[in-house]
Design an enzyme around this catalytic site. Structure first.
Site, PDB file in Angstrom:
ATOM      1  N   GLU A 286      28.124  43.051  45.446  1.00 36.10           N
ATOM      2  CA  GLU A 286      27.976  44.038  44.386  1.00 36.10           C
ATOM      3  C   GLU A 286      26.508  44.184  43.963  1.00 36.10           C
ATOM      4  O   GLU A 286      26.098  45.228  43.463  1.00 36.10           O
ATOM      5  CB  GLU A 286      28.846  43.622  43.182  1.00 36.10           C
ATOM      6  CG  GLU A 286      29.408  44.779  42.394  1.00 36.10           C
ATOM      7  CD  GLU A 286      30.507  44.364  41.443  1.00 36.10           C
ATOM      8  OE1 GLU A 286      31.684  44.620  41.753  1.00 36.10           O
ATOM      9  OE2 GLU A 286      30.217  43.764  40.393  1.00 36.10           O
ATOM     10  N   HIS A 307      40.049  28.812  64.333  1.00 37.60           N
ATOM     11  CA  HIS A 307      41.222  29.173  65.133  1.00 37.60           C
ATOM     12  C   HIS A 307      41.666  30.611  64.892  1.00 37.60           C
ATOM     13  O   HIS A 307      42.751  31.005  65.297  1.00 37.60           O
ATOM     14  CB  HIS A 307      42.356  28.186  64.844  1.00 37.60           C
ATOM     15  CG  HIS A 307      42.005  26.790  65.241  1.00 37.60           C
ATOM     16  ND1 HIS A 307      42.444  26.206  66.401  1.00 37.60           N
ATOM     17  CD2 HIS A 307      41.194  25.879  64.644  1.00 37.60           C
ATOM     18  CE1 HIS A 307      41.944  24.986  66.501  1.00 37.60           C
ATOM     19  NE2 HIS A 307      41.177  24.766  65.445  1.00 37.60           N
ATOM     20  N   LYS A 421      37.640  54.372  40.644  1.00 38.31           N
ATOM     21  CA  LYS A 421      38.261  54.469  39.315  1.00 38.31           C
ATOM     22  C   LYS A 421      38.459  55.931  38.933  1.00 38.31           C
ATOM     23  O   LYS A 421      39.519  56.308  38.440  1.00 38.31           O
ATOM     24  CB  LYS A 421      37.363  53.802  38.261  1.00 38.31           C
ATOM     25  CG  LYS A 421      37.291  52.306  38.342  1.00 38.31           C
ATOM     26  CD  LYS A 421      36.512  51.767  37.151  1.00 38.31           C
ATOM     27  CE  LYS A 421      36.127  50.320  37.359  1.00 38.31           C
ATOM     28  NZ  LYS A 421      35.195  49.833  36.357  1.00 38.31           N
TER      29      LYS A 421
HETATM   30  O1  PA5 Z   1      30.291  42.126  37.987  1.00 37.46           O
HETATM   31  C1  PA5 Z   1      30.750  43.050  37.362  1.00 37.46           C
HETATM   32  O2  PA5 Z   1      30.097  43.642  36.480  1.00 37.46           O
HETATM   33  C2  PA5 Z   1      32.161  43.538  37.589  1.00 37.46           C
HETATM   34  O3  PA5 Z   1      32.773  42.838  38.610  1.00 37.46           O
HETATM   35  C3  PA5 Z   1      32.993  43.348  36.340  1.00 37.46           C
HETATM   36  O4  PA5 Z   1      32.989  41.997  35.976  1.00 37.46           O
HETATM   37  C4  PA5 Z   1      34.413  43.835  36.561  1.00 37.46           C
HETATM   38  O5  PA5 Z   1      34.412  45.154  36.988  1.00 37.46           O
HETATM   39  C5  PA5 Z   1      35.224  43.714  35.295  1.00 37.46           C
HETATM   40  O6  PA5 Z   1      34.643  44.438  34.255  1.00 37.46           O
HETATM   41  P1  PA5 Z   1      35.024  44.162  32.757  1.00 37.46           P
HETATM   42  O7  PA5 Z   1      34.639  42.767  32.421  1.00 37.46           O
HETATM   43  O8  PA5 Z   1      34.252  45.166  31.965  1.00 37.46           O
HETATM   44  O9  PA5 Z   1      36.509  44.369  32.631  1.00 37.46           O
END
Ligand code: PA5
Length: 446
Positions: A286, A307, A421
């Site tokens: 990310e 494996h 989303k």
């Molecule tokens: O690293 C990040 O920012 C994301 O993975 C969020 O943690 C994830 O989308 C969850 O978001 P939130 O904590 O606002 O529900």
């Protein structure tokens, strides 16, 4: 130092001058991080978190964990992405992937709100039947669909079971300090709340209340975890990659990427590392996968996956390198029994510790994969302690920031996550998404 980078198995693939060539860029990335001039500099709260964490809140986390341990048999942690992966990784690494099946005096811990699966939800609800339950909903934004839906379900369960008053004592909320619907709702109803700091993004939040409350409930020594992270914070302050293994790892990733190694596989030899690898994949995937750039982060647990994926790694496309986490002291010993009949011909291993056999599997695999053209970076971790794990979490967080800056991306945003989303909301008919829904319906009709 809890971590030592061994470069023996990557050396054949990297020329000395490549280290020298990348050093000025590493120094520049280090400067961007330390003087907070780089992209995403509003999200650098994690850098000094192991030293500057909120001590008053930390005491409340411990008190809440003790209350949860006393009050329930099942603790449901609701969150997705950075809001659950860190806690799950730590609990599985330090306790066990079989934590819930082991004899213990702490509650079982289950994770919800990290998928939209009806069957998974029904299974969790069945597990809760006839047992005392507490929940911790974790969402920085407070509006993420998956945890919000799960929170509805478990709040209803708790309110039916204990009444609104009783449920209030069993619901713990970790969210934004002041903004957001979840914070407003929690304050209105009177749930105890913990903070996701404004300047700490989800995937860098394991050492905040996001990770620490569930981790403390599992009985892990959070003091040692934070001490290890702080030791790493102090250790990785020198921009010189010959003295800083964290920066050397970041540099190596970028050197190998430029050589066409577009996939990095994190390798563990212990099942307790599986969720750590998931946390690592989110951290790097990310943070770096944007603007058409970034290494693809993958993971395997050997010897299990030798494996299944071993064939590909040995012989498939040569666009991979491996980063092996080698735990020196696993804290466990298991001797192989002797078989007087030697049916399997393995009596040459009678009396051997499995750690020794695992170590030889690792050594043999290292040689084989290097011979097959796969560079291997080895990170030796001293042991399976909370201190060493805290050290390693920080090692990867800082390496990720430096690596992202070397790549020229903002390591602290995740604009790409919004695309699915928006489509999902449009397809579900959420008000405000009418135009997008019409466009998607037209595509479906084709
Ligand atoms: O690293 C990040 O920012 C994301 O993975 C969020 O943690 C994830 O989308 C969850 O978001 P939130 O904590 O606002 O529900």
């Amino acid at each position: 130092m809890s971590i030592r980078l061994v470069d023996t198995y990557v050396a054949p693939f990297v020329a000395e001058n490549e280290y020298a060539a990348i050093q000025p860029m590493v120094t520049a990335a280090h400067k961007m991080l330390t003087d907070r001039s780089g992209l995403g500099n509003a999200f650098l709260g994690w850098v000094d978190l192991p030293r500057d964490y909120d001590k008053e809140e930390y005491a409340r986390i411990k008190a809440a964990a003790a209350k949860i341990q006393k009050q329930c048999d099942v603790f449901i942690v609701i969150g997705i992405g950075g809001s659950y992966l860190g806690a799950r990784a730590v609990v599985e690494f330090l306790k066990s992937p079989l934590y819930n099946n082991l004899k213990k005096d702490t509650p079982d811990i289950y994770f919800s709100g990290c998928n939209i699966s009806a069957s998974n939800m029904q299974e969790l609800l069945a597990i809760c039947e006839g047992r005392d339950v507490c929940i911790n909903v974790i969402s920085k934004s407070g509006t993420t669909t998956e945890p919000a839906v799960a929170f509805r379900v478990f709040r209803e369960l708790l309110e039916k079971k204990y009444g609104k008053e009783g449920a209030r004592e069993r619901i713990f909320v970790t969210t934004d300090r002041s903004r957001g619907t979840l914070k407003g709702f929690a304050d209105k109803v009177g749930y105890e709340t913990f903070v996701v700091p404004d300047d700490v993004g989800g995937r860098f939040s394991v050492l905040s209340a996001v990770g620490l409350l569930p981790i403390a409930v599992s009985g892990v020594d959070t003091d040692a975890l934070m001490a290890g992270a702080n030791a790493a914070r102090e250790a990785y302050a020198d921009p010189d990659i010959t003295k800083n293994d964290c920066y050397k790892y970041a540099a190596l990733r970028n050197i190998l990427l430029r050589r066409g190694k577009t996939t990095e596989i994190l390798v563990g030899y212990e099942p307790f590392m599986q969720m750590l690898a998931e946390w690592w994949k989110q951290l790097f995937g990310e943070s770096e996968g944007k603007d058409g750039k970034g290494l693809f982060p993958a993971s395997v647990i050997f010897s299990t996956d030798l494996h299944s994926l071993g064939q590909y790694i040995q012989d498939g496309m040569r666009n991979l390198f491996e980063t092996v986490i080698s735990v020196k002291d696993t804290g466990a010993t298991q001797l192989i029994p002797n078989d007087p009949e030697n049916i399997d011909g393995l009596n040459f291993l009678s009396g051997c510790d499995l750690n020794y056999v695992n170590g030889m599997a690792q050594q043999g695999t290292l040689f084989a994969h290097v011979d097959g053209g796969v560079p291997n970076v080895v990170l030796e971790l001293a042991d399976r302690s909370a201190y060493s794990l805290g050290y390693m979490l920080y090692f990867f967080e800082k390496a990720c920031a430096i690596s992202g800056y070397l790549l020229g991306v903002n390591p602290f945003d995740q604009p790409g996550v919004e695309a699915y989303k928006k489509n999902m909301f449009a397809l579900l008919g959420k008000p405000g998404y009418e135009e997008q829904k019409a466009a998607l319906d037209a595509r479906l009709a084709k």
